[in-house]
Design a protein around this motif. Structure first.
Motif, PDB file in Angstrom:
ATOM      1  N   ASP A   1       0.852  -1.180   0.000  1.00 51.41           N
ATOM      2  CA  ASP A   1       0.000   0.000   0.000  1.00 51.41           C
ATOM      3  C   ASP A   1       0.896   1.241   0.000  1.00 51.41           C
ATOM      4  OD1 ASP A   1      -2.304   1.384  -0.027  1.00 51.41           O
ATOM      5  OD2 ASP A   1      -2.873   0.989   2.064  1.00 51.41           O
ATOM      6  N   TYR A   2       0.318   2.364  -0.386  1.00 49.91           N
ATOM      7  CA  TYR A   2       1.093   3.604  -0.313  1.00 49.91           C
ATOM      8  C   TYR A   2       0.156   4.752  -0.008  1.00 49.91           C
ATOM      9  CZ  TYR A   2      -0.791   4.226  -5.011  1.00 49.91           C
ATOM     10  OH  TYR A   2      -1.630   4.346  -6.074  1.00 49.91           O
ATOM     11  N   GLU A   3       0.728   5.849   0.471  1.00 56.10           N
ATOM     12  CA  GLU A   3      -0.024   7.071   0.741  1.00 56.10           C
ATOM     13  C   GLU A   3       0.730   8.224   0.120  1.00 56.10           C
ATOM     14  OE1 GLU A   3      -0.188   7.642   4.946  1.00 56.10           O
ATOM     15  OE2 GLU A   3      -1.648   6.001   5.171  1.00 56.10           O
ATOM     16  N   ILE A   4      -0.021   9.179  -0.430  1.00 58.95           N
ATOM     17  CA  ILE A   4       0.617  10.383  -0.967  1.00 58.95           C
ATOM     18  C   ILE A   4       0.135  11.553  -0.116  1.00 58.95           C
ATOM     19  CG2 ILE A   4       0.989  11.798  -3.014  1.00 58.95           C
ATOM     20  CD1 ILE A   4       0.062   9.380  -4.682  1.00 58.95           C
ATOM     21  N   SER A   5       1.064  12.364   0.373  1.00 59.10           N
ATOM     22  CA  SER A   5       0.666  13.495   1.207  1.00 59.10           C
ATOM     23  C   SER A   5      -0.143  14.492   0.380  1.00 59.10           C
ATOM     24  CB  SER A   5       1.900  14.176   1.783  1.00 59.10           C
ATOM     25  OG  SER A   5       2.633  14.754   0.729  1.00 59.10           O
ATOM     26  N   ASP A   6      -0.921  15.334   1.055  1.00 63.99           N
ATOM     27  CA  ASP A   6      -1.801  16.261   0.339  1.00 63.99           C
ATOM     28  C   ASP A   6      -1.029  17.198  -0.576  1.00 63.99           C
ATOM     29  OD1 ASP A   6      -3.991  15.132   1.448  1.00 63.99           O
ATOM     30  OD2 ASP A   6      -4.095  16.520   3.150  1.00 63.99           O
ATOM     31  N   ASP A   7       0.161  17.590  -0.149  1.00 61.25           N
ATOM     32  CA  ASP A   7       0.930  18.497  -1.003  1.00 61.25           C
ATOM     33  C   ASP A   7       1.688  17.748  -2.091  1.00 61.25           C
ATOM     34  OD1 ASP A   7       2.836  17.235   0.469  1.00 61.25           O
ATOM     35  OD2 ASP A   7       3.614  19.038   1.474  1.00 61.25           O
ATOM     36  N   GLY A   8       1.531  16.421  -2.134  1.00 60.05           N
ATOM     37  CA  GLY A   8       2.168  15.636  -3.197  1.00 60.05           C
ATOM     38  C   GLY A   8       3.669  15.510  -3.040  1.00 60.05           C
ATOM     39  N   LEU A   9       4.219  15.880  -1.885  1.00 66.53           N
ATOM     40  CA  LEU A   9       5.674  15.896  -1.727  1.00 66.53           C
ATOM     41  C   LEU A   9       6.221  14.671  -0.992  1.00 66.53           C
ATOM     42  CD1 LEU A   9       6.295  19.668  -0.914  1.00 66.53           C
ATOM     43  CD2 LEU A   9       6.558  18.472  -3.082  1.00 66.53           C
ATOM     44  N   VAL A  10       5.339  13.913  -0.330  1.00 69.37           N
ATOM     45  CA  VAL A  10       5.813  12.761   0.430  1.00 69.37           C
ATOM     46  C   VAL A  10       5.014  11.514   0.042  1.00 69.37           C
ATOM     47  CG1 VAL A  10       6.220  11.793   2.716  1.00 69.37           C
ATOM     48  CG2 VAL A  10       6.447  14.270   2.349  1.00 69.37           C
ATOM     49  N   TYR A  11       5.736  10.473  -0.357  1.00 73.56           N
ATOM     50  CA  TYR A  11       5.107   9.194  -0.673  1.00 73.56           C
ATOM     51  C   TYR A  11       5.523   8.213   0.419  1.00 73.56           C
ATOM     52  CZ  TYR A  11       3.822  10.574  -5.456  1.00 73.56           C
ATOM     53  OH  TYR A  11       3.263  11.181  -6.544  1.00 73.56           O
ATOM     54  N   THR A  12       4.535   7.598   1.084  1.00 74.60           N
ATOM     55  CA  THR A  12       4.862   6.609   2.110  1.00 74.60           C
ATOM     56  C   THR A  12       4.486   5.230   1.587  1.00 74.60           C
ATOM     57  OG1 THR A  12       4.279   8.276   3.725  1.00 74.60           O
ATOM     58  CG2 THR A  12       4.555   6.014   4.529  1.00 74.60           C
ATOM     59  N   PHE A  13       5.455   4.316   1.595  1.00 71.53           N
ATOM     60  CA  PHE A  13       5.205   2.961   1.094  1.00 71.53           C
ATOM     61  C   PHE A  13       5.219   1.964   2.245  1.00 71.53           C
ATOM     62  CE2 PHE A  13       6.733   5.271  -2.564  1.00 71.53           C
ATOM     63  CZ  PHE A  13       5.886   4.831  -3.566  1.00 71.53           C
ATOM     64  N   TYR A  14       4.178   1.150   2.318  1.00 74.73           N
ATOM     65  CA  TYR A  14       4.098   0.080   3.321  1.00 74.73           C
ATOM     66  C   TYR A  14       4.469  -1.218   2.625  1.00 74.73           C
ATOM     67  CZ  TYR A  14       1.661   3.835   5.639  1.00 74.73           C
ATOM     68  OH  TYR A  14       1.364   5.050   6.179  1.00 74.73           O
ATOM     69  N   LEU A  15       5.582  -1.791   3.046  1.00 70.12           N
ATOM     70  CA  LEU A  15       6.161  -2.896   2.288  1.00 70.12           C
ATOM     71  C   LEU A  15       5.639  -4.250   2.736  1.00 70.12           C
ATOM     72  CD1 LEU A  15       9.846  -1.616   2.371  1.00 70.12           C
ATOM     73  CD2 LEU A  15       8.085  -1.139   0.649  1.00 70.12           C
ATOM     74  N   ARG A  16       5.718  -5.210   1.810  1.00 70.93           N
ATOM     75  CA  ARG A  16       5.388  -6.595   2.159  1.00 70.93           C
ATOM     76  C   ARG A  16       6.434  -7.118   3.136  1.00 70.93           C
ATOM     77  NH1 ARG A  16       2.128  -9.634  -2.146  1.00 70.93           N
ATOM     78  NH2 ARG A  16       2.541 -11.348  -0.718  1.00 70.93           N
ATOM     79  N   GLN A  17       5.992  -8.025   4.015  1.00 70.58           N
ATOM     80  CA  GLN A  17       6.921  -8.504   5.036  1.00 70.58           C
ATOM     81  C   GLN A  17       7.374  -9.935   4.779  1.00 70.58           C
ATOM     82  OE1 GLN A  17       5.409  -7.571   8.908  1.00 70.58           O
ATOM     83  NE2 GLN A  17       4.761  -5.530   8.267  1.00 70.58           N
ATOM     84  N   ASP A  18       6.960 -10.496   3.637  1.00 68.09           N
ATOM     85  CA  ASP A  18       7.250 -11.918   3.389  1.00 68.09           C
ATOM     86  C   ASP A  18       8.197 -12.103   2.213  1.00 68.09           C
ATOM     87  OD1 ASP A  18       5.592 -10.898   1.448  1.00 68.09           O
ATOM     88  OD2 ASP A  18       4.231 -12.618   1.377  1.00 68.09           O
ATOM     89  N   VAL A  19       8.987 -11.076   1.926  1.00 67.29           N
ATOM     90  CA  VAL A  19       9.788 -11.123   0.697  1.00 67.29           C
ATOM     91  C   VAL A  19      11.268 -11.334   1.018  1.00 67.29           C
ATOM     92  CG1 VAL A  19      10.438  -9.860  -1.376  1.00 67.29           C
ATOM     93  CG2 VAL A  19       8.132  -9.610  -0.442  1.00 67.29           C
ATOM     94  N   THR A  20      11.909 -12.208   0.254  1.00 70.76           N
ATOM     95  CA  THR A  20      13.336 -12.495   0.443  1.00 70.76           C
ATOM     96  C   THR A  20      14.050 -12.381  -0.901  1.00 70.76           C
ATOM     97  OG1 THR A  20      12.563 -14.153   1.997  1.00 70.76           O
ATOM     98  CG2 THR A  20      14.910 -14.149   1.497  1.00 70.76           C
ATOM     99  N   PHE A  21      15.238 -11.807  -0.874  1.00 67.59           N
ATOM    100  CA  PHE A  21      16.046 -11.755  -2.097  1.00 67.59           C
ATOM    101  C   PHE A  21      16.567 -13.149  -2.437  1.00 67.59           C
ATOM    102  CE2 PHE A  21      16.316  -7.272  -0.779  1.00 67.59           C
ATOM    103  CZ  PHE A  21      16.049  -6.653  -1.985  1.00 67.59           C
ATOM    104  N   HIS A  22      16.991 -13.312  -3.696  1.00 63.76           N
ATOM    105  CA  HIS A  22      17.493 -14.618  -4.138  1.00 63.76           C
ATOM    106  C   HIS A  22      18.684 -15.084  -3.318  1.00 63.76           C
ATOM    107  CE1 HIS A  22      15.800 -13.189  -8.266  1.00 63.76           C
ATOM    108  NE2 HIS A  22      14.855 -13.712  -7.519  1.00 63.76           N
ATOM    109  N   ASP A  23      19.429 -14.150  -2.726  1.00 63.46           N
ATOM    110  CA  ASP A  23      20.601 -14.547  -1.943  1.00 63.46           C
ATOM    111  C   ASP A  23      20.273 -14.713  -0.462  1.00 63.46           C
ATOM    112  OD1 ASP A  23      20.199 -11.935  -1.234  1.00 63.46           O
ATOM    113  OD2 ASP A  23      22.189 -11.216  -1.836  1.00 63.46           O
TER     114      ASP A  23
END
Lengths: 560, 273
Positions: free
Chosen positions: A96-118
């Motif tokens: 999910d993400y949120e954009i502030s009213d002034d359009g200057l801040v994007y907040t991203f809520y990340l998945r917690q089940d993700v692993t890199f290939h390494d």
């Protein structure tokens, strides 16, 4: 007796020699077979994918080629995705993400089940490491940095929340974040390799893992068995999150990419079964394969710029608007599209391909010739005469003050531009314009002509779903304003459009831009770009990302 | 040994000479003979099979293949002749100087050794590869190709000339001539060169064949510069995309190229008897 022995010996000797020779040959054949098999481990269900270009580099954070995304779009995941058909923004690594009213801040809520290939965990620190790498000036990022627009810095709020801050509102940010160039790489791998060597050891979180790279020869990807965090339209998972057994039975385990840079070789490679899929088929070959029982074809429209030539508005004679208009009128685009592309793509009427959001269909209106430029060589001649070009010495070439109307067109060898250019040369010859053709051997050479302004027309191209790709090309101080175009109103519209989040308002602004570009004839548009793929009938689920160039390898199903 | 090949040679030689003459004449007179402008594209008429209007058919852009073959000969043969010139004159000079120098007094042997080291270094590269490297350095274009192909052929020609000169100088009467005080230059010019002229001429023919094939190979690979200018190599390259549906697009320039080289080789065969 002596006679007979002497006669028997040669036979015996011949027999021995024969056996030895046979043994040596057999040994050689076995050795050769073993050597050719070499490390043929269990590759499972495997396909070979033909690439049409060998890019100068494969690191999406650094290099700009669309071709690199064919393998690497599936090695990486992006924070958000764009649905291939509707172009809608879908959750990716960010739930999910949120954009502030002034359009200057994007907040991203990340998945917690993700692993890199390494094995590295994916979290906010990983996103921060990627953003810091891309914005590091030493990286010399060609495209990734540009896609971030006015991004300034980031803030890790907690392990799975990150904020991106901008210096001004920037509507195309999510679009940029959906492209392979902003794919999320393992921080450990980024730290382990240098700026230049990372491209051969890329590690992401995507459905395919990079296994082997032999530069210029092959790239091998293997399926990521743990992959469970793809966007909704990725195949492979049932609604309850478990692996879909039907999909898994035919999923492609190994994909080997090889290079088929010479267009006539692609059809042969497909038909012989050497490869299972390849793009950019020659139009005639695509037509021939349409009737094939073993090969199917798919014509994908690529959003972004149309295939076009920029005029040099900074030097004579193309600095004169009327000359540029005359040249557009003098070009029979329908004949070019029919002959060179066998009608497999659409004639273009403006800087954007017609399937790009904010495309202005009014450009095609035959009642507004000042926008649609119907082929009209007589009018072209009149326009040129009004500027002062006539055939005063009767040699068949237009001239002014004793100087012949001579123009230079620069292009590269791809997308059948040499054929397009030769047809334009012949069409313009009819009204007395002398067009010189220069084929640049590669992209660096082409960019050099562009940067030095050493051309009257030049073919350059970029793709993308968001119409903001126009900004770099048509803003007065745009990074890629190769035509040297400058129009205060266009600058205003383009600047307002990237800050604007309301899509209707953006459409309006970009429509004004497109009309002005055509009224002032800054470009010579030719056709919408399409990419015709051919692939084995045993291959199914062939679908391309919203950007048009990159396959969703996860959805491929192969049942030979 | 039978004498029949010798007896048969003249008609073949005549035929070859005639063929070469026709091809050269066609190239020279292309602007007058060609029914169409070789660059004039009529896209609606693309890939038409041979007809009265287009004796060799049309190509992918609807251009007349016959006119393009005629004009192509001009470019291809022009390039090859220039290249042969670039090979022959310096090649001859280097070969004569080195060959005469080998057994001469003074700095001669040193000169021979020095020149041959350079030539051998160049000979170590395959002909076409050397030309490719040079074109990559010089840039695309017909003059560049002619220069590259010419220089690539130079070491072989110099080597052959040198060997012939050394052999010629070793003849007893010339050793005698030198013994009674005749100068090196005079001996080579008056006695050696006329004797080895047939060898040098024959190898010049071979050089020309190479030059034609290598020039065409380089334009085939896209080093010809102006892409719309017809040229046999370029036509073959363009034709690869369409040969399955329109074989005439490659047959015409391919036949012109092969026939030219064949004619030169037959002519050489004949003249050697």
């Amino acid at each position: 007796m002596a006679e007979r022995t002497r006669r028997r010996w040669p036979v015996l000797r011949l027999g021995i020699v024969g056996v030895v020779v046979l043994a040596v040959v057999a040994a050689a054949v076995v050795t050769a077979a073993v050597m050719l098999r070499d490390d043929e481990q269990d590759e499972g269900n495997k396909i070979i994918y033909g690439l049409t270009l060998n890019p100068s580099g494969f690191d999406p954070h650094i290099h700009i080629s669309s071709e690199l995304g064919i393998p690497f779009y599936s090695v990486y995941d992006t924070l958000v995705y764009r649905q291939p058909e509707t172009f809608e923004i879908f959750p990716g690594l960010a739930e999910d993400y949120e954009i502030s009213d002034d359009g200057l801040v994007y907040t991203f809520y990340l998945r917690q089940d993700v692993t890199f290939h390494d094995g590295e965990p994916f979290n906010a620190q990983a996103v921060a490491a990627n953003l810091d790498r891309i914005t590091d000036n030493d990286l010399d990022s060609g495209k990734a940095r540009r896609l971030l627009g006015p991004y300034t810095d980031n803030e890790v709020v907690d392990e799975y929340t990150i904020r991106l801050r901008l210096s001004e509102p920037y509507a195309p940010l999510l679009d940029g974040l959906s492209q392979v160039y902003l794919g999320m790489a393992s921080p450990r791998a980024l730290a382990e390799y240098t700026k230049n060597s990372y491209q051969w050891h890329q590690v992401g979180t995507g459905p395919y893992m990079l296994d082997e790279v032999v530069p210029g020869e092959r790239i091998i990807l293997r399926r990521n068995p743990d992959y469970a965090w793809g966007p909704l339209y990725y195949a492979g998972r049932l609604p309850d999150g478990t692996v879909d057994p039907v999909w898994e039975a035919n999923a492609v385990d190994t994909i080997e990419f090889r290079f088929y840079t010479d267009p006539p070789t692609r059809r042969d490679a497909l038909e012989s079964g050497e490869i299972q899929i390849v793009g950019e088929l020659l139009p005639l070959d695509a037509e021939a394969l349409a009737g094939s029982a073993s090969i199917q074809t798919l014509n994908t429209r690529v959003p972004g710029m149309s295939q076009l030539f920029f005029f040099n508005t900074q030097r004579e004679p193309t600095n004169d608007e009327r000359v540029r208009q005359a040249l557009v009128y003098a070009t029979n685009r329908t004949a070019i599209v029919d002959a060179v592309f066998q009608g497999q793509s659409r004639v273009a009427y403006g800087p954007l391909a017609s399937n790009t959001p904010s495309y202005d269909a009014a450009l095609e209106n035959p009642d507004s010739p000042e926008l649609s430029y119907p082929f009209n060589p007589d009018y072209a001649r009149q326009l040129l005469e009004s500027v002062g070009y006539t055939d005063s010495d009767g040699d068949g070439w237009l001239d002014q003050n004793g100087e012949r109307l001579q123009l230079t067109m620069v292009f590269a060898g791809w997308n059948q531009l040499p054929d397009v250019a030769q047809l334009i040369q012949s069409q313009w010859r009819e009204i007395g314009i002398d067009l010189q053709l220069i084929q640049a051997p590669d992209f660096p050479a082409l960019s050099e002509y562009a940067d030095e302004g050493n051309f009257d027309l030049i073919a350059l191209y970029d793709f993308g779903v968001d119409p903001s790709i126009l900004n770099g090309f048509f803003l007065t101080d745009g990074a890629r304003n190769w035509s040297g175009f400058s129009d205060a109103e266009v600058d205003g519209w383009l600047t307002a459009a990237v800050r604007e989040s309301d899509s209707a308002e953006r459409d309006r602004l970009y429509a004004s831009v497109q009309r002005r570009i055509m009224e002032r004839a800054v470009i010579l548009p030719i056709r919408d770009l399409t990419n015709v793929h051919g692939y084995s009938v045993a291959l199914d689920g062939v679908i391309f990302s919203a950007q048009g160039w990159w396959p969703l390898l996860q959805n491929f199903q192969y049942s030979p | 040994m039978t004498r029949s090949p010798i007896q048969r040679a003249p008609p073949v030689t005549l035929l070859a000479a005639g063929l070469l003459g026709v091809l050269l004449l066609a190239a020279v007179l292309a602007p007058r003979l060609a029914p169409h402008d070789p660059r004039h594209a009529v896209p609606e008429d693309q890939l038409q099979s041979p007809s009265a209007a287009h004796p060799f058919g049309t190509d992918y852009l609807g251009r007349d293949v016959f006119s393009r073959v005629l004009f192509g000969g001009r470019r291809t043969l022009g390039m090859a002749l220039l290249a042969a010139g670039v090979t022959l004159l310096p090649g001859l000079a280097v070969g004569v100087v080195a060959g005469a120098g080998k057994h001469a007094a003074g700095p001669g042997p040193w000169l021979d050794a020095g020149l041959m080291v350079v030539m051998d270094a160049l000979l170590a590269f395959p002909h076409l590869l050397l030309a490719l490297v040079m074109v990559a350095l010089l840039g695309s274009g017909t003059t560049q190709i002619a220069l590259a192909v010419g220089v690539a052929g130079l070491p072989a020609y110099a080597r052959v000339t040198r060997a012939a000169v050394i052999e010629g100088l070793a003849r007893p009467h010339l050793i005698g001539a030198r013994a009674i005080g005749a100068g090196w230059g005079g001996v080579v010019w008056r006695h050696v060169l006329p004797g080895i002229a047939p060898t040098l001429l024959a190898f010049a023919g071979v050089t020309l064949s190479w030059a034609i094939l290598n020039s065409a190979a380089l334009t085939f690979l896209g080093y010809g510069g102006d892409i719309s200018a017809p040229d046999w190599g370029v036509m073959l390259a363009d034709g690869r995309a369409v040969y399955r549906v329109a074989p005439w697009v490659v047959i015409a320039p391919g036949a012109a190229l092969s026939l030219t080289v064949l004619a030169i080789n037959l002519l050489l065969n004949g003249s050697r008897r």
